[in-house]
Design a protein around this motif. Structure first.
Motif, PDB file in Angstrom:
ATOM      1  N   ASP B  44       0.817  -1.211   0.000  1.00  0.00           N
ATOM      2  CA  ASP B  44       0.000   0.000   0.000  1.00  0.00           C
ATOM      3  C   ASP B  44       0.860   1.275   0.000  1.00  0.00           C
ATOM      4  N   SER B  71      -3.274  -3.844  -1.285  1.00  0.00           N
ATOM      5  CA  SER B  71      -3.913  -4.833  -0.398  1.00  0.00           C
ATOM      6  C   SER B  71      -5.406  -4.989  -0.696  1.00  0.00           C
ATOM      7  N   HIS B  72      -6.041  -3.932  -1.150  1.00  0.00           N
ATOM      8  CA  HIS B  72      -7.435  -4.004  -1.602  1.00  0.00           C
ATOM      9  C   HIS B  72      -7.706  -2.744  -2.412  1.00  0.00           C
ATOM     10  N   HIS B  77      -5.289   3.312   0.038  1.00  0.00           N
ATOM     11  CA  HIS B  77      -4.213   2.320   0.140  1.00  0.00           C
ATOM     12  C   HIS B  77      -3.373   2.245  -1.142  1.00  0.00           C
ATOM     13  N   ASN B 196     -13.630  -3.629   1.160  1.00  0.00           N
ATOM     14  CA  ASN B 196     -12.719  -4.000   2.257  1.00  0.00           C
ATOM     15  C   ASN B 196     -12.650  -5.514   2.438  1.00  0.00           C
ATOM     16  N   SER B 199      -9.633  -7.395   1.333  1.00  0.00           N
ATOM     17  CA  SER B 199      -8.350  -7.078   1.985  1.00  0.00           C
ATOM     18  C   SER B 199      -7.423  -8.286   2.055  1.00  0.00           C
ATOM     19  N   SER B 215      -4.251  -4.986   6.683  1.00  0.00           N
ATOM     20  CA  SER B 215      -4.987  -4.242   5.656  1.00  0.00           C
ATOM     21  C   SER B 215      -6.265  -3.632   6.267  1.00  0.00           C
ATOM     22  N   ASP B 216      -7.376  -3.669   5.545  1.00  0.00           N
ATOM     23  CA  ASP B 216      -8.656  -3.168   6.086  1.00  0.00           C
ATOM     24  C   ASP B 216      -9.601  -4.342   6.316  1.00  0.00           C
ATOM     25  N   ALA B 217      -9.018  -5.492   6.672  1.00  0.00           N
ATOM     26  CA  ALA B 217      -9.822  -6.712   6.816  1.00  0.00           C
ATOM     27  C   ALA B 217     -10.895  -6.537   7.890  1.00  0.00           C
ATOM     28  N   ASN B 221     -13.499 -11.369   7.382  1.00  0.00           N
ATOM     29  CA  ASN B 221     -12.198 -11.836   6.923  1.00  0.00           C
ATOM     30  C   ASN B 221     -11.433 -12.547   8.042  1.00  0.00           C
ATOM     31  N   PRO B 243      -5.905  -3.647  11.735  1.00  0.00           N
ATOM     32  CA  PRO B 243      -6.771  -3.605  10.549  1.00  0.00           C
ATOM     33  C   PRO B 243      -7.774  -2.453  10.569  1.00  0.00           C
ATOM     34  N   HIS B 244      -8.058  -2.008   9.388  1.00  0.00           N
ATOM     35  CA  HIS B 244      -9.128  -1.025   9.117  1.00  0.00           C
ATOM     36  C   HIS B 244      -9.091   0.176  10.059  1.00  0.00           C
TER      37      HIS B 244
END
Lengths: 161, 361
Positions: B44, B71-72, B77, B196, B199, B215-217, B221, B243-244
């Motif tokens: 990212d 990452s997503h 990101h 998201n 992710s 990531s933004d999991a 997830n 995350p997130h």
């Protein structure tokens, strides 16, 4: 009991108030919806005076719902042609029927004065379109990006792993 | 796609260390991994509006890049990956988790809109996202970079002595996106699932040291990522990228018995480090932040709860909870750690919340 719409009748809208508070100029075409006025006899409380409710719109903001994030929602208000993003309580929007992503709405800041009491300020939300009014809007890419998109389709359309 | 055996170090001498640098990035994230022989991995990238760190071109200049990983598919990101992919001369491959890129991009160049005076603003908001993805994937396509699509069934990837485990997204999640593409292609107005959910959760193992990049999991997830982590028999993580942005929709604070959250994957002794990017005033969730503080040594690039004195409200809206979306206070422009193969690590830059004067109490 007397009941009915107060629009344009007993309730004074946009009357200047002599309170020394600086108010914005009210906007035209604003009406108050379904205010009920109860007489002293019907209320069963002798001696209670009929309410004189004055209400006026101080300003009207236009906005759109960007996304709901649990109890809060992210919205954008458009002020002077610029979006200003805000968090607002999701419930306030939901109860007014503002529930869909990108749904436009209006928010009126309303001043309400009952009898000669201190004016209070409240907010009234109104969707500018229903969720069922949505249509598919295509994003117009410029020429350079159209070429990039064509390249993407060429590379990623065949290279799947 | 290049084979793993071609994944050679960029210099002959190994430092014996794995270094991870987290850079303050406004409301986004930037993570640079320096492998033992000096090559980089970028997970990212987003520029900072605060100017407290060098531009990404300077950070990557003259270095071999093993991979650039989006990452997503969210702009916070990936905006800063565009100049890297466009012009860095030495990139081995591009990693991403977006399923059916061409269908995804087709979908995001269409949006639901309404007949209203603010219609153009909806259009402009969505156009920004579409342009970001077209620019990034367009640069990947133009350079014909080697592309690796990530999901949890991909076998662990070896990079210069470090093993990268892909714990998320599940293929099932990716299939939900594909199903949506199909329905939209058939003329049905179906909204995309939350991006998201795509992710990429990465666990980097270097000897007995494990770093977990979240990531933004979201909670969905993590329910499978925690299972995969354990199935891989990985040691508990010494470092967690929270995350997130510390949002409440990523952490089960009171999980049911037998259900794990991402903190359950972290070591207890030594106490883990948790790195937080929370670049807008809504993040982190106060409850998540308290949970993190109780379980880990938290270091923030930015924190929306830090040093708050007044709520930004330029329109003067007197509704409880109403506030403008603003950027958070910067806590550390950069946070760096260096790991050895034996589970030892050193923090080079950045201070933790326990000594930070503006940290929320």
């Amino acid at each position: 009991m007397i009941s009915g719409s107060a629009a344009g009748r007993a309730v004074a809208i946009a009357e200047p108030l002599e309170t020394g508070i600086a108010y914005t100029v009210p906007q035209a075409g604003v009406t108050v919806e379904s205010i009920r006025v109860r007489t002293p006899e019907a209320s069963g409380r002798p001696g209670k005076q009929p309410k004189n409710i004055r209400q006026r719109v101080l300003r009207r903001l236009r906005g759109l719902l960007i996304e709901k994030q649990g109890t809060e929602s992210r919205v954008a208000f458009v002020e002077n042609d610029q979006p200003i993003q805000y968090y607002l309580p999701t419930d306030r929007l939901r109860m007014s029927g503002i529930v869909a992503q990108n749904q436009p709405f209006e928010m009126d800041e309303v001043e309400i004065q009952v009898n000669d009491g201190v004016p209070i300020v409240g907010y009234r939300f109104r969707p500018s379109a229903r969720p069922s009014d949505s249509f598919v809007d295509s994003i117009d890419l410029d020429e350079e990006r159209k070429q990039k998109r064509a390249l993407i389709f060429k590379k990623f359309g065949k290279a799947k792993s | 796609m290049k084979s793993e055996s071609k994944n050679e170090p960029s210099s002959s001498r190994s430092s014996g260390k794995l270094r991870v640098d987290f850079y303050e990035s406004g409301d986004g994230e930037t993570i640079l991994i320096t492998f033992p022989h000096g090559g980089l991995g970028i997970v990212d990238g987003h520029p900072t509006p605060h100017g407290g760190r060098p531009p990404i071109a300077d950070l990557t200049a003259g270095k071999h890049i093993h991979f650039v990983c989006l990452s997503h598919p969210h702009a916070d990101h990936g905006v800063d990956l565009i100049p890297v992919v466009e012009s860095h001369p030495d990139i081995e491959s591009f990693w991403h988790s977006t399923s059916d890129v061409e269908a995804f991009i087709y979908c995001i160049t269409e949006t639901d809109n309404y007949p209203s005076p603010v219609r153009q603003f909806v259009h402009d908001l969505k156009r920004g996202w579409a342009e970001f993805l077209v620019d990034l994937y367009g640069a990947v396509a133009k350079r014909n970079l080697d592309v690796r699509q990530l999901h949890s069934n991909v076998k662990p990837i070896q990079v210069d002595g470090v093993t990268l485990y892909i714990l998320s997204p599940e293929e099932l999640v990716k299939n939900r996106f594909v199903q949506t593409y199909r329905e939209r292609a058939a003329g049905r107005l179906k909204r995309l699932p939350d991006p998201n959910l795509l992710s990429t959760v990465l666990a980097l193992r270097y000897g007995s040291s494990v770093l977990l990049l979240g990531s933004d999991a979201l909670k969905d997830n993590w329910s499978s990522a925690t299972r995969r982590y354990r199935e891989s028999k990985l040691p508990r993580a010494l470092l967690l990228k929270v995350p997130h942005h510390g949002a409440s929709n990523a952490l089960l604070i009171h999980p049911r018995r037998g259900v794990a959250n991402y903190l359950d994957l972290c070591s207890r002794d030594p106490r883990p480090k948790a790195v937080l990017f929370a670049g807008d005033a809504k993040h982190p969730s106060p409850e998540v932040y308290q949970t993190l503080r109780a379980r880990a040594d938290v270091c923030c690039l930015s924190n929306g709860l830090a040093g708050q004195t007044a709520v930004a409200n330029p329109l003067g809206i007197a509704i409880p909870g109403a506030r403008a979306v603003t950027l958070s206070r910067v806590c550390n422009p950069m946070i760096s750690f260096e790991f050895d193969e034996n589970g030892g690590f050193v923090q080079h830059t950045g201070v933790g919340c326990e000594v930070c004067p503006t940290a929320p109490r």
